[in-house]
Write a protein that holds these residues in place. Structure first.
Motif, PDB file in Angstrom:
ATOM      1  N   LEU A 196      -9.727   4.997  -5.581  1.00 16.88           N
ATOM      2  CA  LEU A 196      -9.482   5.062  -4.388  1.00 16.88           C
ATOM      3  C   LEU A 196      -8.623   4.233  -4.116  1.00 16.88           C
ATOM      4  O   LEU A 196      -8.140   3.204  -3.235  1.00 16.88           O
ATOM      5  CB  LEU A 196     -10.659   4.960  -4.121  1.00 16.88           C
ATOM      6  N   ASN A 197      -7.829   3.741  -5.084  1.00 19.19           N
ATOM      7  CA  ASN A 197      -6.968   2.704  -5.819  1.00 19.19           C
ATOM      8  C   ASN A 197      -5.220   3.408  -5.564  1.00 19.19           C
ATOM      9  O   ASN A 197      -4.898   2.259  -5.770  1.00 19.19           O
ATOM     10  CB  ASN A 197      -6.962   1.383  -6.552  1.00 19.19           C
ATOM     11  N   ARG A 198      -5.529   4.571  -5.507  1.00 19.41           N
ATOM     12  CA  ARG A 198      -3.870   5.246  -5.816  1.00 19.41           C
ATOM     13  C   ARG A 198      -3.921   5.532  -4.535  1.00 19.41           C
ATOM     14  O   ARG A 198      -4.495   5.709  -3.605  1.00 19.41           O
ATOM     15  CB  ARG A 198      -3.853   6.048  -7.109  1.00 19.41           C
ATOM     16  N   GLU A 199      -2.490   6.560  -4.426  1.00 16.82           N
ATOM     17  CA  GLU A 199      -2.159   7.489  -3.204  1.00 16.82           C
ATOM     18  C   GLU A 199      -2.919   8.227  -2.910  1.00 16.82           C
ATOM     19  O   GLU A 199      -3.569   8.358  -1.333  1.00 16.82           O
ATOM     20  CB  GLU A 199      -0.754   8.070  -2.626  1.00 16.82           C
ATOM     21  N   ASP A 200      -3.518   9.115  -3.383  1.00 17.62           N
ATOM     22  CA  ASP A 200      -4.145   9.746  -3.160  1.00 17.62           C
ATOM     23  C   ASP A 200      -5.642   9.267  -2.042  1.00 17.62           C
ATOM     24  O   ASP A 200      -5.954  10.310  -1.366  1.00 17.62           O
ATOM     25  CB  ASP A 200      -5.023  10.822  -4.207  1.00 17.62           C
ATOM     26  N   LYS A 201      -6.267   8.636  -3.463  1.00 18.33           N
ATOM     27  CA  LYS A 201      -7.344   7.925  -2.568  1.00 18.33           C
ATOM     28  C   LYS A 201      -8.677   8.857  -2.886  1.00 18.33           C
ATOM     29  O   LYS A 201      -9.572   9.216  -1.636  1.00 18.33           O
ATOM     30  CB  LYS A 201      -7.201   7.083  -1.381  1.00 18.33           C
TER      31      LYS A 201
END
Length: 265
Positions: free
Chosen positions: A120-125
């Motif tokens: 959940l910590n990147r663009e896609d989440k």
């Protein structure tokens, strides 16, 4: 937990041993402890049963390969897998490079090209991903980023601060339950008379038939007034499926339910 969907629950097929190879190429922290990834195998048969194999929490190290041997019933013609993991405290996510399923007696194998993050910590989440089977004798199914738009109504109290979940169903299976995390529309999600759009990535479902949408009832006045849900195969697609409701998704109003099923028009 490892979950597999098998062919024909009315017949008890012979158990078969299979090996699962999962290659994790990078983890942000030096060590990351989490419950074993959940995997669903999907075939083209309409009836499914479930087999669960529980494993204790494990510690994954960067550039790790995990081999797991399990006994399952006949999985049929598997055409996709769905990989997911839980959002537990301290879990920073991990990168899955590849996934391989091998039938140990016949040496038949299925490969899945993943190369993605579950975090959940990147663009896609996203903590849920789907991958089509890659075989020599049949065309690999496409993966779409479905645009799911939730249309809140213009009623007093129509907004909700609860967590909203949706499942898309088509002629070729379903997406599984997906939490609608990040809206493409600016502002707070699920407000009165507002349309919020979300990307739901999944192996092609073919023609969509219905959606199941609901919320967890969190927060004061969690019920929402939902006009409709609309879905496109991509942001550039002209084709749109409409799922009209025009009712409350609430424990005390309208349907008196926090989850509802809506067929397309």
């Amino acid at each position: 937990i490892l979950i597999m969907e098998k062919i024909s629950p009315m017949i008890i097929p012979q158990k078969k041993k299979r090996r699962i190879d999962s290659v994790i190429t990078h983890i942000p922290a030096s060590d990351s402890t989490f419950t074993l990834v959940n995997v669903k195998f999907r075939n083209s048969t309409q009836g499914f049963g479930k087999i669960s194999v529980s494993e204790p929490a494990l510690t994954a190290h960067s550039s790790s390969c995990y081999l797991l041997q399990v006994e399952t019933a006949d999985l049929g013609e598997v055409y996709k897998i769905r990989v997911s993991c839980d959002d537990v405290p301290g879990f920073e996510g991990w990168h899955l490079k590849s996934f391989r399923l091998e039938e140990l007696h016949t040496k038949q194998e299925l490969n899945f090209d993943c190369d993605c993050w579950l975090t959940l910590n990147r663009e896609d989440k996203e903590l849920v991903k789907e991958f089509p089977a890659v075989t020599e004798d049949q065309k690999t199914l496409p993966v779409y980023k479905y645009v799911v738009s939730v249309h809140a109504g213009d009623r007093w109290g129509a907004e909700t601060f609860a967590n909203v979940y949706i499942t898309l169903y088509g002629k070729r299976g379903d997406t599984g339950v997906r939490k609608l995390h990040t809206s493409l529309t600016k502002g707070r999600k699920f407000q009165r008379n507002k349309v919020d759009s979300f990307l739901v990535e999944a192996v092609s479902l073919s023609h969509l038939q219905k959606v199941v949408i609901g919320h967890d009832g969190e927060g004061y006045g969690a019920g929402m007034y939902l006009k409709m849900v609309t879905v496109k195969e991509s942001q550039d697609s002209d084709k749109e499926w409409v799922f009209p409701l025009w009712n409350w998704v609430d424990t005390h109003l309208g349907l008196c339910e926090t989850v509802c099923e809506i067929a397309t028009t």
